[in-house]
Scaffold this active site. Structure first.
Site, short mmCIF file in Angstrom:
data_model
loop_
_atom_site.label_atom_id
_atom_site.label_comp_id
_atom_site.label_asym_id
_atom_site.label_seq_id
_atom_site.Cartn_x
_atom_site.Cartn_y
_atom_site.Cartn_z
N LYS A 130 0.80 -1.22 0.00
CA LYS A 130 0.00 0.00 0.00
C LYS A 130 0.83 1.27 0.00
CE LYS A 130 -4.54 -1.62 1.13
NZ LYS A 130 -5.50 -1.98 2.16
N ARG A 177 -4.30 -9.87 4.97
CA ARG A 177 -4.68 -9.92 3.55
C ARG A 177 -3.46 -9.48 2.73
NH1 ARG A 177 -6.40 -6.58 -0.49
NH2 ARG A 177 -8.05 -7.34 -1.85
N1 HH2 Z 1 -7.55 -3.48 0.55
C1 HH2 Z 1 -7.82 -3.51 -0.77
C2 HH2 Z 1 -8.95 -4.18 -1.24
N2 HH2 Z 1 -9.78 -4.84 -0.40
N3 HH2 Z 1 -10.33 -5.53 1.78
C3 HH2 Z 1 -10.07 -5.52 3.10
N4 HH2 Z 1 -10.89 -6.18 3.96
N5 HH2 Z 1 -8.99 -4.86 3.63
C4 HH2 Z 1 -8.12 -4.17 2.83
O1 HH2 Z 1 -7.16 -3.56 3.36
C5 HH2 Z 1 -8.37 -4.14 1.41
C6 HH2 Z 1 -9.51 -4.85 0.92
C7 HH2 Z 1 -6.91 -2.82 -1.74
O2 HH2 Z 1 -5.96 -3.68 -2.27
P1 HH2 Z 1 -6.03 -4.45 -3.68
O3 HH2 Z 1 -7.15 -5.42 -3.70
O4 HH2 Z 1 -4.71 -5.04 -3.96
O5 HH2 Z 1 -6.23 -3.30 -4.76
P2 HH2 Z 1 -7.46 -2.78 -5.61
O6 HH2 Z 1 -8.49 -2.30 -4.65
O7 HH2 Z 1 -6.86 -1.69 -6.47
O8 HH2 Z 1 -7.98 -3.94 -6.43
#
Ligand code: HH2
Length: 283
Positions: free
Chosen positions: A222, A256
């Protein structure tokens, strides 16, 4: 923690690893790599082989300013992956990362086991979908939507306000008939949080254990890591591992992450250190 997710009982302090699979063209770190259902399913299998305890499948990026995805498109991205994994005998619980009740319902019907709602049941239709399916749910803290959240990162008392807003999400769950025993809480690093606020949440995440539910944290790759180190998104694994270590020392049960094998090693060592120190003494 003690919580059944699909066929698996998650019991004890963990740490348990949730491997991320983004079936999106535009996720901030892996957008476009797993948009094809076969590629997404193969990534889930890879993360399972690396030691994931469950996988989190998403079809809509939640990065700051991301464009909303129409429901039909998100269904097309997510449901075939769940179907393919279940048809192939995939052994792990599948979490669906969605803000849409219709996507949650369809994914659960196709064989997903957990709903990961980054909006913490802000949509009553989502609360109904989770309650009717009898599914466990992750309630993440954020304010607004991915389009507006960066403007809402103003707190007088960060930990107090995040805890109060997570309590409000738990009240929405209770009002919809979701038993408290099915809830996992997440402070939402980077969601309506500045990099400094994400660091403060990491430092004090153990205080959220007072809410009485298992905690999930998603530090992986992040922005706060880039802010602290200057590392590009592709180069944030060491910073991610430091954040994973901090979480485990504070007693966070679920992490996660995109890089499961590396995170598992960091988490197991941190968990052993925590145990050797008496656990509670560290938070
Ligand atoms: N962070 C992201 C997405 N979903 N869900 C939970 N519960 N907690 C988190 O910290 C969280 C989440 C963001 O990361 P990522 O899925 O890699 O990216 P994107 O939202 O751009 O798909």
């Amino acid at each position: 923690m003690k919580l059944r997710i699909g066929a698996r009982l998650f019991e004890g302090p963990g740490p348990f690893l949730m491997g991320v699979v983004n079936a999106t063209p535009d996720s901030f770190s892996d957008g476009g790599r797993f948009l094809d259902p076969g590629a997404a399913a193969a990534q889930a299998e890879r993360l399972a082989a690396e030691g994931a305890d469950l996988v989190d499948l998403g079809g809509e990026s939640t990065r700051p300013g991301a464009a909303p995805v129409p429901v039909e498109e998100e269904l097309r991205r997510v449901v075939p992956v769940v179907e393919r994994l279940r048809a192939g005998g995939f052994a792990l619980p599948i979490s669906v990362d969605t803000m849409k009740a219709e996507v949650a319902r369809a994914a659960l019907a196709a064989g997903a086991d957990l709903v990961n709602d980054v909006r913490g049941l802000a949509d009553p239709a989502m609360a109904r979908a989770v309650a009717e399916a009898g599914a466990p749910v992750v309630l993440m803290h954020m304010r607004g939507t991915p389009a507006t959240m960066d403007q809402l990162a103003t707190y007088r008392d960060l930990l107090g306000e995040v805890a109060a807003e997570l309590r409000a999400a738990m009240a929405r769950a209770a009002a919809a008939g979701i038993p408290e025993g099915r809830i996992i809480l997440d402070p939402g690093l980077g969601f309506a949080k500045t990099p400094e606020q994400s660091v403060e949440l990491l430092a004090r995440v153990g205080e959220l254990k007072a809410l009485g539910r298992p905690l999930l944290v998603g530090p992986s790759r992040k922005r706060f890591i880039g802010h602290l180190t200057g590392a590009s998104v592709a180069d944030r694994l060491p910073g991610t591992l430091a954040a994973v270590t901090a979480c485990v020392l504070a007693g966070v049960e679920l992490l996660r992450v995109h890089d499961v094998a590396a995170a598992r090693q960091a988490a197991l060592v941190a968990a052993a250190v925590r145990r050797a120190g008496g656990g509670a003494a560290l938070g």
